[in-house]
Design a protein around this motif. Sequence first.
Motif, PDB file in Angstrom:
ATOM      1  N   ARG A 138      44.762  50.289  47.360  1.00 54.35           N
ATOM      2  CA  ARG A 138      43.398  49.848  47.674  1.00 54.35           C
ATOM      3  C   ARG A 138      43.328  48.345  47.439  1.00 54.35           C
ATOM      4  O   ARG A 138      43.874  47.833  46.456  1.00 54.35           O
ATOM      5  CB  ARG A 138      42.380  50.533  46.757  1.00 54.35           C
ATOM      6  CG  ARG A 138      42.298  52.041  46.857  1.00 54.35           C
ATOM      7  CD  ARG A 138      41.216  52.552  47.775  1.00 54.35           C
ATOM      8  NE  ARG A 138      39.912  51.954  47.610  1.00 54.35           N
ATOM      9  CZ  ARG A 138      38.993  52.342  46.729  1.00 54.35           C
ATOM     10  NH1 ARG A 138      39.228  53.325  45.879  1.00 54.35           N
ATOM     11  NH2 ARG A 138      37.821  51.736  46.706  1.00 54.35           N
ATOM     12  N   CYS A 139      42.634  47.633  48.323  1.00 52.22           N
ATOM     13  CA  CYS A 139      42.519  46.181  48.181  1.00 52.22           C
ATOM     14  C   CYS A 139      41.663  45.823  46.983  1.00 52.22           C
ATOM     15  O   CYS A 139      40.524  46.269  46.860  1.00 52.22           O
ATOM     16  CB  CYS A 139      41.922  45.563  49.432  1.00 52.22           C
ATOM     17  SG  CYS A 139      43.097  45.418  50.763  1.00 52.22           S
ATOM     18  N   THR A 140      42.234  44.999  46.119  1.00 48.67           N
ATOM     19  CA  THR A 140      41.525  44.443  44.973  1.00 48.67           C
ATOM     20  C   THR A 140      41.467  42.940  45.149  1.00 48.67           C
ATOM     21  O   THR A 140      42.474  42.305  45.458  1.00 48.67           O
ATOM     22  CB  THR A 140      42.258  44.778  43.660  1.00 48.67           C
ATOM     23  OG1 THR A 140      42.349  46.200  43.532  1.00 48.67           O
ATOM     24  CG2 THR A 140      41.516  44.204  42.457  1.00 48.67           C
ATOM     25  N   TYR A 141      40.287  42.392  44.974  1.00 51.20           N
ATOM     26  CA  TYR A 141      40.073  40.959  45.138  1.00 51.20           C
ATOM     27  C   TYR A 141      39.513  40.369  43.849  1.00 51.20           C
ATOM     28  O   TYR A 141      38.992  41.084  42.999  1.00 51.20           O
ATOM     29  CB  TYR A 141      39.075  40.691  46.279  1.00 51.20           C
ATOM     30  CG  TYR A 141      39.545  41.200  47.615  1.00 51.20           C
ATOM     31  CD1 TYR A 141      40.441  40.468  48.375  1.00 51.20           C
ATOM     32  CD2 TYR A 141      39.076  42.407  48.127  1.00 51.20           C
ATOM     33  CE1 TYR A 141      40.867  40.927  49.615  1.00 51.20           C
ATOM     34  CE2 TYR A 141      39.496  42.873  49.365  1.00 51.20           C
ATOM     35  CZ  TYR A 141      40.391  42.128  50.101  1.00 51.20           C
ATOM     36  OH  TYR A 141      40.811  42.582  51.321  1.00 51.20           O
ATOM     37  N   TRP A 142      39.591  39.042  43.749  1.00 48.97           N
ATOM     38  CA  TRP A 142      38.950  38.306  42.663  1.00 48.97           C
ATOM     39  C   TRP A 142      37.684  37.679  43.234  1.00 48.97           C
ATOM     40  O   TRP A 142      37.727  36.930  44.213  1.00 48.97           O
ATOM     41  CB  TRP A 142      39.866  37.224  42.099  1.00 48.97           C
ATOM     42  CG  TRP A 142      39.183  36.387  41.070  1.00 48.97           C
ATOM     43  CD1 TRP A 142      38.727  35.107  41.226  1.00 48.97           C
ATOM     44  CD2 TRP A 142      38.844  36.775  39.734  1.00 48.97           C
ATOM     45  NE1 TRP A 142      38.131  34.691  40.060  1.00 48.97           N
ATOM     46  CE2 TRP A 142      38.189  35.691  39.132  1.00 48.97           C
ATOM     47  CE3 TRP A 142      39.024  37.942  38.991  1.00 48.97           C
ATOM     48  CZ2 TRP A 142      37.721  35.730  37.831  1.00 48.97           C
ATOM     49  CZ3 TRP A 142      38.565  37.987  37.696  1.00 48.97           C
ATOM     50  CH2 TRP A 142      37.922  36.883  37.124  1.00 48.97           C
ATOM     51  N   SER A 143      36.545  37.991  42.634  1.00 45.59           N
ATOM     52  CA  SER A 143      35.283  37.411  43.063  1.00 45.59           C
ATOM     53  C   SER A 143      35.104  36.063  42.379  1.00 45.59           C
ATOM     54  O   SER A 143      34.958  35.998  41.155  1.00 45.59           O
ATOM     55  CB  SER A 143      34.108  38.329  42.708  1.00 45.59           C
ATOM     56  OG  SER A 143      32.892  37.653  42.935  1.00 45.59           O
ATOM     57  N   ARG A 144      35.097  35.006  43.159  1.00 47.62           N
ATOM     58  CA  ARG A 144      34.925  33.669  42.595  1.00 47.62           C
ATOM     59  C   ARG A 144      33.511  33.478  42.062  1.00 47.62           C
ATOM     60  O   ARG A 144      33.317  32.794  41.070  1.00 47.62           O
ATOM     61  CB  ARG A 144      35.250  32.607  43.638  1.00 47.62           C
ATOM     62  CG  ARG A 144      36.719  32.647  44.064  1.00 47.62           C
ATOM     63  CD  ARG A 144      37.052  31.645  45.126  1.00 47.62           C
ATOM     64  NE  ARG A 144      36.228  31.875  46.311  1.00 47.62           N
ATOM     65  CZ  ARG A 144      36.098  30.999  47.296  1.00 47.62           C
ATOM     66  NH1 ARG A 144      36.736  29.845  47.263  1.00 47.62           N
ATOM     67  NH2 ARG A 144      35.354  31.277  48.343  1.00 47.62           N
ATOM     68  N   SER A 145      32.533  34.097  42.698  1.00 50.02           N
ATOM     69  CA  SER A 145      31.147  33.929  42.245  1.00 50.02           C
ATOM     70  C   SER A 145      30.850  34.751  40.991  1.00 50.02           C
ATOM     71  O   SER A 145      30.162  34.286  40.096  1.00 50.02           O
ATOM     72  CB  SER A 145      30.167  34.291  43.362  1.00 50.02           C
ATOM     73  OG  SER A 145      30.347  35.638  43.751  1.00 50.02           O
ATOM     74  N   ARG A 146      31.357  35.968  40.926  1.00 52.71           N
ATOM     75  CA  ARG A 146      31.089  36.836  39.774  1.00 52.71           C
ATOM     76  C   ARG A 146      32.139  36.709  38.677  1.00 52.71           C
ATOM     77  O   ARG A 146      31.959  37.237  37.591  1.00 52.71           O
ATOM     78  CB  ARG A 146      30.982  38.290  40.226  1.00 52.71           C
ATOM     79  CG  ARG A 146      29.789  38.549  41.128  1.00 52.71           C
ATOM     80  CD  ARG A 146      29.602  40.029  41.418  1.00 52.71           C
ATOM     81  NE  ARG A 146      30.796  40.735  41.817  1.00 52.71           N
ATOM     82  CZ  ARG A 146      31.167  40.979  43.069  1.00 52.71           C
ATOM     83  NH1 ARG A 146      30.431  40.558  44.073  1.00 52.71           N
ATOM     84  NH2 ARG A 146      32.282  41.643  43.328  1.00 52.71           N
ATOM     85  N   GLN A 147      33.256  36.067  39.005  1.00 51.96           N
ATOM     86  CA  GLN A 147      34.362  35.907  38.052  1.00 51.96           C
ATOM     87  C   GLN A 147      34.839  37.263  37.522  1.00 51.96           C
ATOM     88  O   GLN A 147      35.010  37.467  36.325  1.00 51.96           O
ATOM     89  CB  GLN A 147      33.965  34.981  36.895  1.00 51.96           C
ATOM     90  CG  GLN A 147      33.725  33.539  37.312  1.00 51.96           C
ATOM     91  CD  GLN A 147      35.018  32.844  37.710  1.00 51.96           C
ATOM     92  OE1 GLN A 147      35.884  32.623  36.879  1.00 51.96           O
ATOM     93  NE2 GLN A 147      35.163  32.505  38.985  1.00 51.96           N
ATOM     94  N   GLU A 148      35.067  38.197  38.471  1.00 54.35           N
ATOM     95  CA  GLU A 148      35.577  39.514  38.110  1.00 54.35           C
ATOM     96  C   GLU A 148      36.297  40.127  39.297  1.00 54.35           C
ATOM     97  O   GLU A 148      36.126  39.698  40.432  1.00 54.35           O
ATOM     98  CB  GLU A 148      34.438  40.438  37.655  1.00 54.35           C
ATOM     99  CG  GLU A 148      33.440  40.759  38.742  1.00 54.35           C
ATOM    100  CD  GLU A 148      32.269  41.597  38.263  1.00 54.35           C
ATOM    101  OE1 GLU A 148      32.060  41.700  37.043  1.00 54.35           O
ATOM    102  OE2 GLU A 148      31.552  42.139  39.129  1.00 54.35           O
ATOM    103  N   TYR A 149      37.110  41.132  39.004  1.00 53.24           N
ATOM    104  CA  TYR A 149      37.805  41.857  40.057  1.00 53.24           C
ATOM    105  C   TYR A 149      36.853  42.816  40.739  1.00 53.24           C
ATOM    106  O   TYR A 149      35.929  43.332  40.114  1.00 53.24           O
ATOM    107  CB  TYR A 149      38.988  42.642  39.478  1.00 53.24           C
ATOM    108  CG  TYR A 149      40.056  41.740  38.919  1.00 53.24           C
ATOM    109  CD1 TYR A 149      40.924  41.055  39.766  1.00 53.24           C
ATOM    110  CD2 TYR A 149      40.183  41.548  37.557  1.00 53.24           C
ATOM    111  CE1 TYR A 149      41.889  40.205  39.255  1.00 53.24           C
ATOM    112  CE2 TYR A 149      41.145  40.703  37.039  1.00 53.24           C
ATOM    113  CZ  TYR A 149      41.996  40.039  37.897  1.00 53.24           C
ATOM    114  OH  TYR A 149      42.945  39.196  37.398  1.00 53.24           O
TER     115      TYR A 149
END
Length: 131
Positions: free
Chosen positions: A58-69
């Motif tokens: 499953r695609c996991t991303y880093w959220s730059r705005s929320r600072q979380e995966y």
Amino acid sequence: MTSTSPRPSRLAPEIAARLKRSADGLLPAIAQQYDTKEVLMLGWMDDQALHRTLTTGRCTYWSRSRQEYWVKGDTSGHVQRVKSVALDCDADTILVTVDQVGAACHTGARTCFDEDVLLAHGGSGTPATDQ
């Protein structure tokens, strides 16, 4: 976040050594529908997000705005099931081919690239200028 990310990663060292990350330790990750080749979205991955993507399917991303995966589809149900993961020739961009369930864009559109087309099908052949 720096290129020596404080977030621990279990990404294979031979893969991690090849990556050319931005100053904040991230790589752009393009999600593409595996069968139609439709470009769906662009997200950001660090070593840990890439490791999770490779190992969970499953695609996991880093959220730059929320600072979380965030795992695509965990809250929306619009899941990206990974078919393949590749690095570009410079090892600074990730291409993830996926089977997209539902919309890929947070706006509810199938792809993030549907709404603001700047040039379609070659246009007039005359490039835009700033003059």
